[in-house]
Enzyme design. Structure first.
Site, PDB file in Angstrom:
ATOM      1  N   LEU A 227      43.868  45.086  36.324  1.00 30.64           N
ATOM      2  CA  LEU A 227      43.405  43.731  36.628  1.00 30.64           C
ATOM      3  C   LEU A 227      43.564  42.927  35.354  1.00 30.64           C
ATOM      4  O   LEU A 227      43.224  43.406  34.275  1.00 30.64           O
ATOM      5  CB  LEU A 227      41.942  43.740  37.074  1.00 30.64           C
ATOM      6  CG  LEU A 227      41.629  44.448  38.399  1.00 30.64           C
ATOM      7  CD1 LEU A 227      40.125  44.465  38.648  1.00 30.64           C
ATOM      8  CD2 LEU A 227      42.351  43.787  39.561  1.00 30.64           C
ATOM      9  N   ASP A 228      44.077  41.696  35.472  1.00 33.57           N
ATOM     10  CA  ASP A 228      44.312  40.923  34.255  1.00 33.57           C
ATOM     11  C   ASP A 228      43.003  40.441  33.645  1.00 33.57           C
ATOM     12  O   ASP A 228      41.922  40.599  34.217  1.00 33.57           O
ATOM     13  CB  ASP A 228      45.306  39.777  34.494  1.00 33.57           C
ATOM     14  CG  ASP A 228      44.772  38.695  35.428  1.00 33.57           C
ATOM     15  OD1 ASP A 228      43.576  38.361  35.354  1.00 33.57           O
ATOM     16  OD2 ASP A 228      45.560  38.164  36.224  1.00 33.57           O
ATOM     17  N   LEU A 229      43.112  39.860  32.474  1.00 35.54           N
ATOM     18  CA  LEU A 229      41.937  39.476  31.678  1.00 35.54           C
ATOM     19  C   LEU A 229      40.955  38.610  32.461  1.00 35.54           C
ATOM     20  O   LEU A 229      39.733  38.766  32.349  1.00 35.54           O
ATOM     21  CB  LEU A 229      42.409  38.733  30.421  1.00 35.54           C
ATOM     22  CG  LEU A 229      41.339  38.338  29.406  1.00 35.54           C
ATOM     23  CD1 LEU A 229      40.774  39.561  28.712  1.00 35.54           C
ATOM     24  CD2 LEU A 229      41.920  37.366  28.376  1.00 35.54           C
TER      25      LEU A 229
ATOM     26  N   THR B 197      40.586  38.369  35.773  1.00 39.88           N
ATOM     27  CA  THR B 197      40.278  38.864  37.114  1.00 39.88           C
ATOM     28  C   THR B 197      39.176  39.906  37.024  1.00 39.88           C
ATOM     29  O   THR B 197      39.196  40.773  36.158  1.00 39.88           O
ATOM     30  CB  THR B 197      41.530  39.481  37.768  1.00 39.88           C
ATOM     31  OG1 THR B 197      42.555  38.493  37.850  1.00 39.88           O
ATOM     32  CG2 THR B 197      41.217  39.977  39.167  1.00 39.88           C
TER      33      THR B 197
END
Length: 269
Positions: free
Chosen positions: A108-110, A112
């Site tokens: 999961l990106d930063l 999210t």
């Protein structure tokens, strides 16, 4: 009982089977002081080294200590083992393992938040992340901008992004109005920032994004951000079954998990 070396090392989380086979061909793995060869089987009593460093795979052979966790990721955490800038990662708060290592099932990106699965079973991780599995991922997304039925139709039919066609397999209106309108969207792949890029292709902006389901596993309401827990037996069986694997025996109770001690953070300039 013995098993192929690459299968056991993959289950222990050291890499994918294909990657480990490449390491064997390159002569990077030793078994009892001898360079390993493809087809080599091990029983767990051998001394194994990768690039000269000893590794342990006894737990992977027995499968009795394999674990899978669900974690509720914070916004602002990275899904990496370390960060040169000293930012927090999801691995900072996971329990310390005596053998093996935690593998993040996807990322999961930063910016999210939401459900992140982590396991010590490399076979499970590889199956869940491989594109051929088409495992459903469901996200709750809040968008800024006007959304109409034509736009939703395009997002379901498919949009050409810079790395190919992409589409939501399902879009559900989750309520709200104005700047607080939510949708639940479903993907069957895990490309980088795919949910955000799909909405942005239609001229609207994602202001909040959280994963709420991965395969058969839902994010429980009672699991607060920053917390984690082992999957229940029922959840573990369902997850393994979703990729055609037999779930390992139920692990023993982990009464006093000791989390990693967070690294010192760099002071803001």
């Amino acid at each position: 009982m013995s098993e192929r070396l690459q299968k056991v090392l993959a289950r222990a989380g050291y890499g994918s089977r294909r990657q480990i086979e490449d390491w064997i061909r390159a002569g990077r793995i030793e078994v009892d002081g001898e360079t390993a060869t493809l087809g080599c089987s091990i029983s767990g009593r051998e001394k194994i080294r990768i690039d000269g460093k000893p590794v342990s795979c006894a737990a992977a052979l027995s499968r009795t200590s394999l674990r899978t966790l669900m974690s509720h990721k914070h916004v602002g955490e990275l899904t990496t083992r370390s960060d040169p800038e000293g930012r927090p990662t999801v691995f900072d708060r996971l329990p310390v393992l005596k053998t093996g290592r935690w593998i993040s099932i996807g990322r999961l990106d930063l910016n999210t938040s939401g459900l992140l699965l982590l396991t010590t079973d490399g076979d499970l991780a590889n199956r869940l992340m491989h594109p051929s599995g088409e495992i459903e991922r469901v996200y709750a997304v809040r968008v800024l901008g006007v959304v109409d039925e034509d736009m939703l139709g395009r997002l379901r039919a498919g949009v050409r992004l810079e790395d190919g066609m992409a589409a939501f397999t399902d879009i559900l209106d989750a309520g709200g109005a104005g700047a607080n309108h939510w949708y639940h969207v479903t993907l069957r792949e895990g490309r980088n920032r795919e949910v955000r890029r799909l909405w942005e292709s239609q001229g609207v902006q994602v202001s909040r994004l959280a994963r709420v389901r991965f395969g058969p596993i839902d994010l429980p309401r009672q699991l607060r951000p920053g917390k984690f827990r082992d999957l229940t037996r029922q959840e573990a069986v369902a997850l393994y079954r979703s990729v055609g694997l037999k779930a390992p025996p139920a692990p023993r109770k982990h009464v006093a998990d000791r989390a990693y001690r967070p690294r010192a953070r760099k002071s803001a300039r």
